[in-house]
Enzyme design. Structure first.
Site, PDB file in Angstrom:
ATOM      1  CE1 TYR A 144      -4.005   2.087   0.705  1.00  0.00           C
ATOM      2  CE2 TYR A 144      -2.646   3.123   2.395  1.00  0.00           C
ATOM      3  CZ  TYR A 144      -3.788   3.107   1.615  1.00  0.00           C
ATOM      4  OH  TYR A 144      -4.718   4.126   1.751  1.00  0.00           O
ATOM      5  CE  LYS A 197      -3.815   5.173  -1.439  1.00  0.00           C
ATOM      6  NZ  LYS A 197      -4.802   5.520  -2.487  1.00  0.00           N
TER       7      LYS A 197
HETATM    8  P1  NAP Z   1     -13.588   2.103   1.247  1.00  0.00           P
HETATM    9  O1  NAP Z   1     -14.711   2.652   2.038  1.00  0.00           O
HETATM   10  O2  NAP Z   1     -13.199   0.677   1.408  1.00  0.00           O
HETATM   11  O3  NAP Z   1     -13.896   2.395  -0.301  1.00  0.00           O
HETATM   12  C1  NAP Z   1     -13.119   1.846  -1.309  1.00  0.00           C
HETATM   13  C2  NAP Z   1     -13.837   2.068  -2.621  1.00  0.00           C
HETATM   14  O4  NAP Z   1     -12.982   1.602  -3.691  1.00  0.00           O
HETATM   15  C3  NAP Z   1     -15.138   1.298  -2.742  1.00  0.00           C
HETATM   16  O5  NAP Z   1     -16.075   2.092  -3.422  1.00  0.00           O
HETATM   17  C4  NAP Z   1     -14.755   0.101  -3.610  1.00  0.00           C
HETATM   18  O6  NAP Z   1     -15.843  -0.383  -4.398  1.00  0.00           O
HETATM   19  C5  NAP Z   1     -13.739   0.749  -4.520  1.00  0.00           C
HETATM   20  N1  NAP Z   1     -12.859  -0.213  -5.187  1.00  0.00           N
HETATM   21  C6  NAP Z   1     -11.969  -1.055  -4.647  1.00  0.00           C
HETATM   22  N2  NAP Z   1     -11.349  -1.764  -5.611  1.00  0.00           N
HETATM   23  C7  NAP Z   1     -11.860  -1.336  -6.787  1.00  0.00           C
HETATM   24  C8  NAP Z   1     -11.634  -1.665  -8.139  1.00  0.00           C
HETATM   25  N3  NAP Z   1     -10.736  -2.600  -8.498  1.00  0.00           N
HETATM   26  N4  NAP Z   1     -12.336  -1.019  -9.103  1.00  0.00           N
HETATM   27  C9  NAP Z   1     -13.251  -0.070  -8.765  1.00  0.00           C
HETATM   28  N5  NAP Z   1     -13.517   0.293  -7.498  1.00  0.00           N
HETATM   29  C10 NAP Z   1     -12.824  -0.342  -6.523  1.00  0.00           C
HETATM   30  O7  NAP Z   1     -12.224   2.909   1.508  1.00  0.00           O
HETATM   31  P2  NAP Z   1     -11.916   4.455   1.748  1.00  0.00           P
HETATM   32  O8  NAP Z   1     -11.297   4.561   3.070  1.00  0.00           O
HETATM   33  O9  NAP Z   1     -13.067   5.288   1.411  1.00  0.00           O
HETATM   34  O10 NAP Z   1     -10.740   4.652   0.672  1.00  0.00           O
HETATM   35  C11 NAP Z   1     -10.880   5.498  -0.467  1.00  0.00           C
HETATM   36  C12 NAP Z   1      -9.485   5.948  -0.904  1.00  0.00           C
HETATM   37  O11 NAP Z   1      -8.893   6.718   0.138  1.00  0.00           O
HETATM   38  C13 NAP Z   1      -8.524   4.796  -1.192  1.00  0.00           C
HETATM   39  O12 NAP Z   1      -7.700   5.127  -2.293  1.00  0.00           O
HETATM   40  C14 NAP Z   1      -7.689   4.744   0.072  1.00  0.00           C
HETATM   41  O13 NAP Z   1      -6.446   4.162  -0.150  1.00  0.00           O
HETATM   42  C15 NAP Z   1      -7.604   6.217   0.426  1.00  0.00           C
HETATM   43  N6  NAP Z   1      -7.271   6.500   1.811  1.00  0.00           N
HETATM   44  C16 NAP Z   1      -8.056   6.062   2.834  1.00  0.00           C
HETATM   45  C17 NAP Z   1      -7.691   6.362   4.136  1.00  0.00           C
HETATM   46  C18 NAP Z   1      -8.499   5.919   5.325  1.00  0.00           C
HETATM   47  O14 NAP Z   1      -8.002   6.041   6.453  1.00  0.00           O
HETATM   48  N7  NAP Z   1      -9.711   5.442   5.158  1.00  0.00           N
HETATM   49  C19 NAP Z   1      -6.530   7.104   4.383  1.00  0.00           C
HETATM   50  C20 NAP Z   1      -5.756   7.535   3.311  1.00  0.00           C
HETATM   51  C21 NAP Z   1      -6.140   7.241   2.030  1.00  0.00           C
HETATM   52  P3  NAP Z   1     -16.512  -1.846  -4.105  1.00  0.00           P
HETATM   53  O15 NAP Z   1     -16.962  -1.810  -2.678  1.00  0.00           O
HETATM   54  O16 NAP Z   1     -17.590  -1.961  -5.088  1.00  0.00           O
HETATM   55  O17 NAP Z   1     -15.372  -2.832  -4.299  1.00  0.00           O
END
Ligand code: NAP
Length: 247
Positions: free
Chosen positions: A155, A159
């Site tokens: 990851y 990133k």
């Molecule tokens: P989340 O709630 O798990 O959402 C992830 C989303 O990505 C879901 O809509 C999922 O869709 C979609 N997804 C995953 N694999 C995919 C694929 N191959 N093709 C299309 N869609 C896909 O996670 P989140 O926390 O909101 O994360 C969103 C972004 O923020 C990510 O890039 C993550 O790395 C980044 N981020 C998160 C955090 C944190 O603390 N939460 C911190 C820093 C960065 P499905 O459910 O349909 O698979």
């Protein structure tokens, strides 16, 4: 300042940060394609929220790692709304495991979603972004891309790659007037952090100067600013939103 309506694709907006971004865009009356891979019901709920907030939405299934599915998404979005102005590469996953036990598949799977996904979506919508009056490419990276994290070699590498990708696209898109920026959130309350044990989350809160995890809305606010006319002289930047966690 006049705010022109925009047409946007937010990858991975069935849940979490992506859903928050879609809702923020909708509050400005924008058209939002809500991309998802497998959570159809959740994506449809995001579309309902988009419409309640004053935008227009469609749910579009596409696995961002699959070029054919991304191309199909472009056709669906064009049929519904026409060319887009804003692409948010947000779709993401984690598969955490200590490096010595990490399989090549776990390495590849995470890099594929974050890096190949950003590659396919950006290449597919590149001409739309380049032709848009106020085109915006926004990539969601992470604090972990800067600092690394135990059990997240895949990851963190993905990133960190997003930083170089963003800066390069900023240079290549600049002659068209379109900007490319990146948001690097700290720990945000979503499905992605649900499985972190409570005692570790307590430690994360203690290590964060603002003393808490962030909210989806706090990240969506930054993305909405970058997507707006108000950010027109900002390109190639990484905007941190992490409660001071890297201070
Ligand atoms: P989340 O709630 O798990 O959402 C992830 C989303 O990505 C879901 O809509 C999922 O869709 C979609 N997804 C995953 N694999 C995919 C694929 N191959 N093709 C299309 N869609 C896909 O996670 P989140 O926390 O909101 O994360 C969103 C972004 O923020 C990510 O890039 C993550 O790395 C980044 N981020 C998160 C955090 C944190 O603390 N939460 C911190 C820093 C960065 P499905 O459910 O349909 O698979």
């Amino acid at each position: 300042m006049t705010v022109q309506p925009k047409t946007c694709v937010v990858t991975g907006s069935s849940t979490g940060i992506g859903r928050g971004i879609a809702e923020q865009f909708a509050e400005r009356g924008w058209e939002v394609a809500v991309n998802y891979r497998s959570s159809r019901e959740a994506a449809e709920e995001t579309v309902e929220r988009v419409e309640q907030a004053g935008g227009a939405g469609i749910a579009v299934q596409a696995d961002v790692t699959m070029p054919d599915e991304v191309e199909q998404m472009r056709e669906t979005v064009h049929d519904a709304f026409g060319p887009i102005d804003v692409l948010v590469n947000n779709a993401g996953i984690t598969q955490d495991v200590r490096f010595t036990e990490m399989s090549h598949e776990e390495w590849d799977t995470v890099l594929d979603v974050h890096l190949d996904g950003a590659f396919h979506c950006t290449q597919t919508f590149y001409d739309d972004l380049a032709d848009a009056d106020e085109g915006r490419l926004i990539n969601i990276s992470s604090l972990i891309g800067k600092g690394g994290n135990f059990g997240q070699a895949n990851y963190a590498t993905a990133k960190a790659g997003i930083f170089g990708f963003t800066r390069t696209l900023a240079l290549e898109l600049a002659p068209t007037g379109t900007t490319a920026n990146c948001v690097a959130p700290g720990f945000i309350q979503t499905r992605m952090v649900e499985d972190i044990p409570e005692e570790i989350k307590d430690r994360l809160r203690e290590d964060t100067p603002l003393g808490r995890l962030g909210t989806v809305e706090e990240i969506a606010d930054v993305v909405a600013f970058l997507a707006s006319e108000r950010s027109s002289f900002i390109t190639g930047e990484v905007i941190d939103a992490n409660g001071g966690k890297d201070l």
